[in-house]
Enzyme design. Structure first.
Site, short mmCIF file in Angstrom:
data_model
loop_
_atom_site.label_atom_id
_atom_site.label_comp_id
_atom_site.label_asym_id
_atom_site.label_seq_id
_atom_site.Cartn_x
_atom_site.Cartn_y
_atom_site.Cartn_z
N ASP A 15 0.87 -1.16 0.00
CA ASP A 15 0.00 0.00 0.00
C ASP A 15 0.92 1.22 0.00
O ASP A 15 2.08 1.14 0.44
CB ASP A 15 -0.89 -0.02 1.25
CG ASP A 15 -1.59 1.30 1.47
OD1 ASP A 15 -2.38 1.70 0.60
OD2 ASP A 15 -1.33 1.93 2.51
N TYR A 17 -0.16 5.05 0.66
CA TYR A 17 -0.42 6.16 1.58
C TYR A 17 -0.62 5.67 3.02
O TYR A 17 -1.54 4.92 3.31
CB TYR A 17 -1.63 6.95 1.10
CG TYR A 17 -1.37 7.61 -0.24
CD1 TYR A 17 -0.62 8.78 -0.31
CD2 TYR A 17 -1.81 7.03 -1.43
CE1 TYR A 17 -0.33 9.37 -1.54
CE2 TYR A 17 -1.52 7.62 -2.65
CZ TYR A 17 -0.79 8.79 -2.70
OH TYR A 17 -0.49 9.36 -3.92
N ARG A 46 -7.46 12.87 6.65
CA ARG A 46 -7.20 11.46 6.32
C ARG A 46 -8.45 10.60 6.56
O ARG A 46 -8.80 9.74 5.75
CB ARG A 46 -6.04 10.95 7.16
CG ARG A 46 -5.74 9.46 7.01
CD ARG A 46 -5.37 9.08 5.60
NE ARG A 46 -4.86 7.71 5.53
CZ ARG A 46 -4.67 7.05 4.39
NH1 ARG A 46 -4.95 7.62 3.23
NH2 ARG A 46 -4.19 5.81 4.42
N SER A 163 -2.33 0.88 -4.93
CA SER A 163 -2.79 2.03 -4.18
C SER A 163 -4.10 2.59 -4.70
O SER A 163 -4.45 2.46 -5.87
CB SER A 163 -1.71 3.13 -4.25
OG SER A 163 -2.16 4.33 -3.67
N ASN A 164 -4.81 3.25 -3.79
CA ASN A 164 -5.99 4.03 -4.17
C ASN A 164 -5.61 5.25 -5.00
O ASN A 164 -6.46 5.82 -5.70
CB ASN A 164 -6.74 4.50 -2.92
CG ASN A 164 -7.63 3.42 -2.33
OD1 ASN A 164 -7.98 2.45 -2.98
ND2 ASN A 164 -7.98 3.59 -1.05
#
Length: 289
Positions: A15, A17, A46, A163-164
């Site tokens: 991942d 972030y 966040r 990742s997003n």
């Protein structure tokens, strides 16, 4: 650290972030702009960012992607909401500065050294694998895949980010963090227009390396992400940087640790266990045995 799997990893997927990039490295800039509120703004920012990704994907659970928006847009929306919630006057200048800070987040100090160790792993650290060719079609999953040119994997496990973040965000983040050339693939959920923990998002990993999910060690500092990845079938390692309690979701990661050194130890344990398992299987099935 704990390890409860016996498969030798074919790839390690991170991942981004919160795991490789410190999402709260924006606090210093936020504190300069809003004295006394920097930490609160970062924390709420966040929280809302993650909530918005999950809400949009949940709304598209029927197969439609009408509610999907790129991660950069979601991040901006979360910032604007958080400033309003905290009654902070977020003008255009402050907004741009904070988004610029987010684009170039600091890497955690242990990230790059550990990634280099994994990239430069000796030939005995894992089985040789070949990455499946990826289509160049702009409309297909290849939009999520960025191959690291010049990276020779040899016999080490493959390395990737999943990742997003949308591709443009990840490209800037990887370069600014000094991670260029360290990954075989940089995978963005933008290809499937569904955020983690949607199975379609996690499926990008096995597709990129052409291996079974259990042969991939997925690493995240986010408890919800580790839970989703474990449900999907990955071998998981929770990089618990915040010393947080385990999520009450009835799922336990295969390994846990506070830093990248713990991950390296976990991978060594898993690789050794995998070799022992393969050796035992060969003896058990050898002719005349």
């Amino acid at each position: 650290m704990s390890a409860t799997t016996t498969l030798s990893p074919q790839a390690v997927i991170f991942d981004a972030y919160g795991t490789l990039f410190d999402v709260h490295s924006v606090i210093a800039a936020a504190e300069q702009i809003f004295p006394g509120h920097g930490d609160a703004l970062s924390q709420l920012w966040r929280q809302k960012q993650i909530e918005y990704t999950q809400l949009r994907t949940l709304a598209d659970a029927g197969g439609d992607v009408a509610h999907y928006r790129p991660f950069w847009d979601v991040t901006l929306d979360a910032l604007r909401f958080s400033a309003k919630k905290l009654q902070l006057p977020l003008g255009r200048t402050a907004e741009k500065r904070l988004m610029d800070e987010y684009a170039c987040l600091s890497a955690f100090p242990d990230a790059v050294p550990a990634l280099r160790l994994l990239r430069d792993a000796a030939s005995g650290s894992g089985a040789r694998i070949a990455s499946r060719p990826v289509s160049a079609s702009a409309s297909g999953p290849s939009r999520a895949v960025s191959s690291a040119a010049g990276t020779s994997r040899g016999s080490r496990p493959g390395l990737a980010i999943l990742s997003n973040g949308n591709p443009q965000m990840l490209d800037v983040a990887v370069k600014s963090a000094g991670m260029s050339g360290l990954f075989d693939h940089v995978l963005s959920v933008d290809a499937v227009r569904a955020y983690k923990p949607a199975p379609a998002a996690y499926a990008l990993g096995p597709q990129a390396f052409d291996v079974h999910p259990r042969e991939i060690v997925f690493v995240s500092s986010n408890g919800w992400d580790v839970a989703g990845a474990t449900w999907f079938g990955f071998t998981t390692f929770w990089l618990n940087r915040q010393n947080a309690p385990l999520e009450e979701l009835g799922v336990t990661p295969h390994g846990t640790g506070a830093g990248m050194s713990d991950l390296l130890a976990f991978l060594k344990t898993v690789t050794s266990a995998g070799r022992a398992h393969v050796t035992t299987s060969r003896i058990r099935h050898s002719p005349g045995a």
